[in-house]
Design an enzyme around this catalytic site. Structure first.
Site, PDB file in Angstrom:
ATOM      1  CB  SER A   8     -37.927  74.473 -10.288  1.00  0.00           C
ATOM      2  OG  SER A   8     -37.532  73.147 -10.590  1.00  0.00           O
ATOM      3  CG  HIS A  33     -36.811  74.297  -6.022  1.00  0.00           C
ATOM      4  ND1 HIS A  33     -37.104  74.186  -4.679  1.00  0.00           N
ATOM      5  CD2 HIS A  33     -37.362  73.204  -6.614  1.00  0.00           C
ATOM      6  CE1 HIS A  33     -37.790  73.078  -4.472  1.00  0.00           C
ATOM      7  NE2 HIS A  33     -37.960  72.453  -5.627  1.00  0.00           N
ATOM      8  CG  ASP A  35     -37.132  69.979  -8.250  1.00  0.00           C
ATOM      9  OD1 ASP A  35     -37.651  69.949  -7.123  1.00  0.00           O
ATOM     10  OD2 ASP A  35     -37.407  70.841  -9.107  1.00  0.00           O
ATOM     11  CG  MET A  37     -36.832  64.078  -8.768  1.00  0.00           C
ATOM     12  SD  MET A  37     -38.065  64.167 -10.075  1.00  0.00           S
ATOM     13  CE  MET A  37     -38.568  65.882  -9.956  1.00  0.00           C
ATOM     14  CG  HIS A  66     -38.000  69.336  -3.386  1.00  0.00           C
ATOM     15  ND1 HIS A  66     -39.024  69.520  -4.296  1.00  0.00           N
ATOM     16  CD2 HIS A  66     -38.487  68.483  -2.447  1.00  0.00           C
ATOM     17  CE1 HIS A  66     -40.071  68.801  -3.926  1.00  0.00           C
ATOM     18  NE2 HIS A  66     -39.774  68.148  -2.814  1.00  0.00           N
ATOM     19  CG  MET A  68     -39.053  65.209  -4.494  1.00  0.00           C
ATOM     20  SD  MET A  68     -39.510  66.015  -6.041  1.00  0.00           S
ATOM     21  CE  MET A  68     -38.010  66.933  -6.342  1.00  0.00           C
ATOM     22  CG  MET A 137     -44.645  68.359  -2.799  1.00  0.00           C
ATOM     23  SD  MET A 137     -43.433  69.278  -3.789  1.00  0.00           S
ATOM     24  CE  MET A 137     -43.956  68.917  -5.471  1.00  0.00           C
ATOM     25  CG  ASP A 175     -41.901  72.389  -5.914  1.00  0.00           C
ATOM     26  OD1 ASP A 175     -42.027  72.725  -7.110  1.00  0.00           O
ATOM     27  OD2 ASP A 175     -41.020  71.607  -5.509  1.00  0.00           O
TER      28      ASP A 175
HETATM   29  C1  DX5 Z   1     -41.852  68.549  -9.052  1.00  0.00           C
HETATM   30  C2  DX5 Z   1     -40.713  69.406  -8.585  1.00  0.00           C
HETATM   31  C3  DX5 Z   1     -40.886  70.828  -8.925  1.00  0.00           C
HETATM   32  C4  DX5 Z   1     -40.982  71.133 -10.395  1.00  0.00           C
HETATM   33  C5  DX5 Z   1     -41.998  72.207 -10.557  1.00  0.00           C
HETATM   34  O1  DX5 Z   1     -41.717  67.277  -8.587  1.00  0.00           O
HETATM   35  O2  DX5 Z   1     -40.534  69.304  -7.190  1.00  0.00           O
HETATM   36  O3  DX5 Z   1     -39.900  71.654  -8.291  1.00  0.00           O
HETATM   37  O4  DX5 Z   1     -39.785  71.559 -10.956  1.00  0.00           O
HETATM   38  O5  DX5 Z   1     -42.221  72.391 -11.899  1.00  0.00           O
HETATM   39  P1  DX5 Z   1     -43.394  73.294 -12.447  1.00  0.00           P
HETATM   40  O6  DX5 Z   1     -43.183  74.686 -11.903  1.00  0.00           O
HETATM   41  O7  DX5 Z   1     -43.207  73.223 -13.921  1.00  0.00           O
HETATM   42  O8  DX5 Z   1     -44.693  72.708 -11.981  1.00  0.00           O
HETATM   43 ZN    ZN Z   2     -39.221  70.823  -6.168  1.00  0.00          ZN
END
Ligand code: DX5
Ligand code: ZN
Length: 223
Positions: A8, A33, A35, A37, A66, A68, A137, A175
């Site tokens: 990620s 990956h 993320d 947000m 991903h 969010m 998650m 994740d």
């Molecule tokens: C959290 C993200 C993850 C995050 C995971 O909201 O969706 O992808 O990057 O990070 P780690 O591996 O540090 O828990």
């Molecule tokens: Zn993620």
């Protein structure tokens, strides 16, 4: 199916994303990956399609995006055009989840559904045969570096049972809080795509960390 490792980029240095991609790929990453947000669905704000487009220029492995965000339908096309190979959307924000999954697939990429720790497995029951993957998650989304929620293990087993009953071989992606310790456990429970941020980019040598994570995951596969 073997285990896929998806570093990620959230935990990488955003001023050096190209270097992060190379380090992850040198270690044998299968996916990257990304993320996304929006500050609404989750409290944090990260990146959008322009950054995905830049990553696509340098990445050799597929981009696993991903979302969010509260209104993913508005941005699907932009992320696909930017280079996403797979998109996961959250069940919690989609009253018409089935339609959204069909739209993603219609855009020519893989469609996944993500569920938060407090979302029951039953939320995805009716789309079990429509998804290309399910993202479970293992922390509450929004931030990297959180602690793995132990109950995720039984949740992954329940999702696997649901998919099997629907005749689907869609893999389960996990994740949040995935590291060398939790990887084997969660693979044993049925996960086949491991997302890891801080365990990889927080390590001194991210390439070696990808290899270590894979080795731990494969230990779970054999046991
Ligand atoms: C959290 C993200 C993850 C995050 C995971 O909201 O969706 O992808 O990057 O990070 P780690 O591996 O540090 O828990
Ligand atoms: Zn993620």
């Amino acid at each position: 199916m073997k285990v896929l490792v998806a570093p990620s980029l959230l935990a990488a240095d955003f001023a050096a994303l190209g270097e992060a991609v190379s380090m992850a790929e040198r270690g044998g990453a299968d996916l990257l990956h990304v993320d996304v947000m929006d500050g609404h669905f989750v409290p944090n704000i990260t990146i959008g399609p322009p950054v995905v487009r830049s990553l696509k220029r340098v990445a050799r492995v597929p981009l696993d995006v991903h979302l969010m965000i509260e209104e993913p339908d508005r941005y699907l096309e932009a992320f696909v055009q930017a280079g996403a190979a797979r998109i996961s959307v959250h069940a919690e924000v989609l009253p018409h989840l089935h339609r959204t999954l069909q739209v993603i697939k219609g855009l020519g990429i893989k469609a996944g559904v993500a569920i938060n720790p407090s979302t029951p497995v039953s939320a995805i029951e009716e789309v079990a045969s429509d998804v290309d993957h399910v993202l479970v998650m293992c922390v509450n989304p929004g931030f990297g570096g959180q602690t793995f929620i132990p109950r995720s293990e039984s949740k992954v087993r329940a999702v696997r049972a649901l998919l099997d009953a629907a005749g689907s071989d869609a893999p389960i992606e996990v994740d949040g809080g995935i590291d060398a310790t939790t990887a084997a456990r969660i693979v044993r429970a049925g996960a086949r795509i491991l997302v890891a941020g801080s365990a990889i980019f927080g390590a001194r040598d991210p390439s070696a960390a990808v290899q270590e994570l894979r080795a731990s995951a494969e230990a779970g596969l054999d046991s």
